[in-house]
Design a protein around this motif. Structure first.
Motif, PDB file in Angstrom:
ATOM      1  N   ARG A 126      -4.193 -29.758 109.531  1.00  0.00           N
ATOM      2  CA  ARG A 126      -4.205 -30.653 110.695  1.00  0.00           C
ATOM      3  C   ARG A 126      -3.007 -30.306 111.576  1.00  0.00           C
ATOM      4  N   PRO A 127      -3.168 -29.339 112.481  1.00  0.00           N
ATOM      5  CA  PRO A 127      -2.037 -28.957 113.335  1.00  0.00           C
ATOM      6  C   PRO A 127      -1.929 -29.857 114.559  1.00  0.00           C
ATOM      7  N   SER A 128      -0.736 -29.886 115.126  1.00  0.00           N
ATOM      8  CA  SER A 128      -0.497 -30.478 116.456  1.00  0.00           C
ATOM      9  C   SER A 128      -0.937 -31.929 116.540  1.00  0.00           C
ATOM     10  N   LEU A 129      -0.624 -32.733 115.521  1.00  0.00           N
ATOM     11  CA  LEU A 129      -0.892 -34.160 115.564  1.00  0.00           C
ATOM     12  C   LEU A 129       0.309 -34.889 116.160  1.00  0.00           C
ATOM     13  N   ARG A 130       0.018 -36.050 116.723  1.00  0.00           N
ATOM     14  CA  ARG A 130       1.099 -36.892 117.252  1.00  0.00           C
ATOM     15  C   ARG A 130       0.889 -38.326 116.790  1.00  0.00           C
ATOM     16  N   TRP A 131       2.006 -38.986 116.567  1.00  0.00           N
ATOM     17  CA  TRP A 131       2.039 -40.366 116.102  1.00  0.00           C
ATOM     18  C   TRP A 131       2.742 -41.186 117.165  1.00  0.00           C
ATOM     19  N   HIS A 132       2.152 -42.319 117.541  1.00  0.00           N
ATOM     20  CA  HIS A 132       2.779 -43.199 118.530  1.00  0.00           C
ATOM     21  C   HIS A 132       2.775 -44.616 117.993  1.00  0.00           C
ATOM     22  N   SER A 133       3.961 -45.224 117.913  1.00  0.00           N
ATOM     23  CA  SER A 133       4.089 -46.599 117.435  1.00  0.00           C
ATOM     24  C   SER A 133       5.377 -47.190 117.976  1.00  0.00           C
ATOM     25  N   HIS A 134       5.299 -48.420 118.513  1.00  0.00           N
ATOM     26  CA  HIS A 134       6.473 -49.143 118.994  1.00  0.00           C
ATOM     27  C   HIS A 134       7.283 -48.298 119.985  1.00  0.00           C
ATOM     28  N   ASP A 135       6.579 -47.663 120.932  1.00  0.00           N
ATOM     29  CA  ASP A 135       7.211 -46.853 121.978  1.00  0.00           C
ATOM     30  C   ASP A 135       7.969 -45.649 121.430  1.00  0.00           C
ATOM     31  N   VAL A 136       7.664 -45.257 120.221  1.00  0.00           N
ATOM     32  CA  VAL A 136       8.255 -44.058 119.621  1.00  0.00           C
ATOM     33  C   VAL A 136       7.135 -43.076 119.325  1.00  0.00           C
ATOM     34  N   GLU A 137       7.327 -41.838 119.730  1.00  0.00           N
ATOM     35  CA  GLU A 137       6.298 -40.818 119.524  1.00  0.00           C
ATOM     36  C   GLU A 137       6.887 -39.627 118.778  1.00  0.00           C
ATOM     37  N   GLN A 138       6.105 -39.078 117.858  1.00  0.00           N
ATOM     38  CA  GLN A 138       6.588 -37.975 117.040  1.00  0.00           C
ATOM     39  C   GLN A 138       5.456 -37.001 116.761  1.00  0.00           C
ATOM     40  N   ALA A 139       5.761 -35.723 116.837  1.00  0.00           N
ATOM     41  CA  ALA A 139       4.780 -34.682 116.547  1.00  0.00           C
ATOM     42  C   ALA A 139       4.918 -34.250 115.094  1.00  0.00           C
ATOM     43  N   PHE A 140       3.791 -33.947 114.466  1.00  0.00           N
ATOM     44  CA  PHE A 140       3.810 -33.478 113.083  1.00  0.00           C
ATOM     45  C   PHE A 140       2.550 -32.673 112.809  1.00  0.00           C
ATOM     46  N   ALA A 141       2.532 -31.987 111.682  1.00  0.00           N
ATOM     47  CA  ALA A 141       1.377 -31.204 111.249  1.00  0.00           C
ATOM     48  C   ALA A 141       1.247 -31.350 109.744  1.00  0.00           C
ATOM     49  N   LEU A 142       0.015 -31.225 109.250  1.00  0.00           N
ATOM     50  CA  LEU A 142      -0.266 -31.382 107.827  1.00  0.00           C
ATOM     51  C   LEU A 142      -0.948 -30.122 107.307  1.00  0.00           C
ATOM     52  N   PRO A 143      -0.470 -29.562 106.191  1.00  0.00           N
ATOM     53  CA  PRO A 143      -1.150 -28.406 105.602  1.00  0.00           C
ATOM     54  C   PRO A 143      -2.428 -28.838 104.897  1.00  0.00           C
ATOM     55  N   ALA A 144      -3.292 -27.894 104.658  1.00  0.00           N
ATOM     56  CA  ALA A 144      -4.583 -28.197 104.018  1.00  0.00           C
ATOM     57  C   ALA A 144      -4.405 -28.410 102.526  1.00  0.00           C
ATOM     58  N   GLY A 145      -5.202 -29.346 101.988  1.00  0.00           N
ATOM     59  CA  GLY A 145      -5.319 -29.478 100.544  1.00  0.00           C
ATOM     60  C   GLY A 145      -4.279 -30.299  99.838  1.00  0.00           C
ATOM     61  N   ALA A 146      -3.225 -30.764 100.516  1.00  0.00           N
ATOM     62  CA  ALA A 146      -2.171 -31.515  99.840  1.00  0.00           C
ATOM     63  C   ALA A 146      -1.724 -32.668 100.728  1.00  0.00           C
ATOM     64  N   PRO A 147      -1.549 -33.866 100.151  1.00  0.00           N
ATOM     65  CA  PRO A 147      -1.072 -35.000 100.954  1.00  0.00           C
ATOM     66  C   PRO A 147       0.288 -34.699 101.569  1.00  0.00           C
ATOM     67  N   GLY A 148       0.480 -35.179 102.767  1.00  0.00           N
ATOM     68  CA  GLY A 148       1.749 -34.978 103.470  1.00  0.00           C
ATOM     69  C   GLY A 148       2.296 -36.297 103.964  1.00  0.00           C
ATOM     70  N   ALA A 149       3.615 -36.430 103.954  1.00  0.00           N
ATOM     71  CA  ALA A 149       4.279 -37.661 104.381  1.00  0.00           C
ATOM     72  C   ALA A 149       4.904 -37.467 105.751  1.00  0.00           C
ATOM     73  N   PRO A 164       4.175 -53.268 110.746  1.00  0.00           N
ATOM     74  CA  PRO A 164       4.249 -52.129 111.678  1.00  0.00           C
ATOM     75  C   PRO A 164       3.205 -52.182 112.775  1.00  0.00           C
ATOM     76  N   GLY A 165       2.104 -52.926 112.555  1.00  0.00           N
ATOM     77  CA  GLY A 165       1.076 -53.028 113.582  1.00  0.00           C
ATOM     78  C   GLY A 165       0.222 -51.776 113.689  1.00  0.00           C
ATOM     79  N   ARG A 166      -0.403 -51.620 114.852  1.00  0.00           N
ATOM     80  CA  ARG A 166      -1.296 -50.480 115.042  1.00  0.00           C
ATOM     81  C   ARG A 166      -0.514 -49.198 115.314  1.00  0.00           C
ATOM     82  N   ILE A 167      -1.008 -48.135 114.760  1.00  0.00           N
ATOM     83  CA  ILE A 167      -0.418 -46.812 114.932  1.00  0.00           C
ATOM     84  C   ILE A 167      -1.466 -45.902 115.561  1.00  0.00           C
ATOM     85  N   LYS A 168      -1.102 -45.234 116.639  1.00  0.00           N
ATOM     86  CA  LYS A 168      -2.037 -44.325 117.296  1.00  0.00           C
ATOM     87  C   LYS A 168      -1.783 -42.900 116.823  1.00  0.00           C
TER      88      LYS A 168
END
Length: 327
Positions: A126-149, A164-168
């Motif tokens: 899962r490349p090039s994902l972004r997380w947005h919550s509480h006016d804070v945004e962060q980019a991240f990526a997840l490799p295949a086959g293994a859970p990522g934090a 934490p409410g809704r996370i986009k």
């Protein structure tokens, strides 16, 4: 990982979409973990670049048809096909992604709650994902086959239970022509401890009936072994016993104390309720850092005398959940 701000126009478009589409409004309710994203909860809109690219393709199509230019028409079709396929590539980035766990380390009001979410990416990266919550945004990526934090700091302004409410979760890859997003709303709560009073005065010390009580400390008679705590002096580590147990152990001693450390909510009458709570929380943290036994007396609860990490957390929890008691 990078932190950026979301353009206001995108917020307005998404707010309008949520207002008009019942499916988006439905996702405002908290959901039990795990939460898996599927096609009915993933949404797509063109970006500004995507709209400009569509206008350019329309102009190229009209020009190639007007001049009967077959190579130009072929180029237009190839570009349009690539743009269309990028939509499905972006959709696949979110489709099947699952939020399986959410946790947070304890924090004090006025600081940041460090929220850690664990995602199951499934069988593909899962490349090039972004997380947005509480006016804070962060980019991240997840490799295949293994859970990522993924960890993000969320401002925690008040003590007590925090949701934490809704996370986009969203992405505009691979070409930036479409924005693909979904919402997750985990049904989790975390406790935020009270803020600590800055420059807190020394706590009151009184002697009394517990003068013969044993206190745990670094000096005195040997009392036994305990698990190593960060900050223990090297001379307290029992190396031979640690080797036998395959974990670090520290020697613990006990001594007699003629003083009782008592933190009493009622004794701070000149202060308002929140000021009392902040001062008591600061005293609890300082007493724990000094490895002292102490008692916390609240309007409807008494904790201690005791010491250690568990007692500190119990006291801070009681203070965090304390209502606005009358003076």
């Amino acid at each position: 990982m990078t932190t950026t701000s979301v353009p206001s126009w995108r917020q307005r478009v998404l707010a309008l979409a949520e207002k008009r589409l019942p499916a988006l409004t439905r996702l405002r309710r908290a959901e039990a973990l795990p939460i898996r994203l599927h096609r009915r909860r993933i949404y797509v809109l063109p970006t500004r670049f995507g709209i400009a690219f569509a206008i350019l393709l329309a102009i190229m199509l009209l020009g190639s048809l007007n001049y009967a230019n077959n190579p130009a028409l072929l180029l237009t079709c190839i570009l349009a096909g690539g743009a269309w396929m990028s939509l499905f590539a972006g959709f696949r980035t979110l489709s099947g992604l699952a939020l399986v766990d959410a946790g947070a380390a304890p924090c004090h009001a006025g600081g940041n709650l460090r929220l850690t979410c664990t995602f199951d990416p499934g069988g593909r990266a899962r490349p090039s994902l972004r997380w947005h919550s509480h006016d804070v945004e962060q980019a991240f990526a997840l490799p295949a086959g293994a859970p990522g934090a993924v960890t993000i700091d969320i401002p925690a302004s008040a003590r007590g239970w925090f949701r934490p409410g809704r996370i986009k979760l969203w992405s505009d890859q691979p070409l930036g022509l479409f924005v693909v997003w979904s919402w997750v709303h985990p049904d989790v709560t975390f406790l935020v401890y009270p803020a600590l009073e800055p420059g807190v005065p020394a706590w009151p010390r009184t002697g009394g009936e517990d003068g013969s009580r044993l206190q745990v400390g670094s000096d005195g008679e040997f009392a036994g072994l305990r698990d190593y705590r960060v900050g223990d002096r090297p001379r307290l580590i029992a190396w031979k016993a640690s080797a036998r147990q395959d974990k670090l152990l520290s020697r613990e001693s006990e001594r007699r104390s003629g003083d009782v450390v008592t933190f009493d909510y009622a004794a701070l009458a000149p202060l308002d309720a929140e000021a009392r709570i902040r001062r008591l929380a600061a005293w609890v943290v300082e007493a724990d850092a000094a490895a002292l036994a102490y008692t916390l007396v609240l309007p409807e609860e008494r904790l201690g005398p005791s010491e250690g990490t568990a007692h500190r957390h119990a006291c801070l929890r009681a203070l965090a959940l304390l209502p606005h008691a009358p003076v």
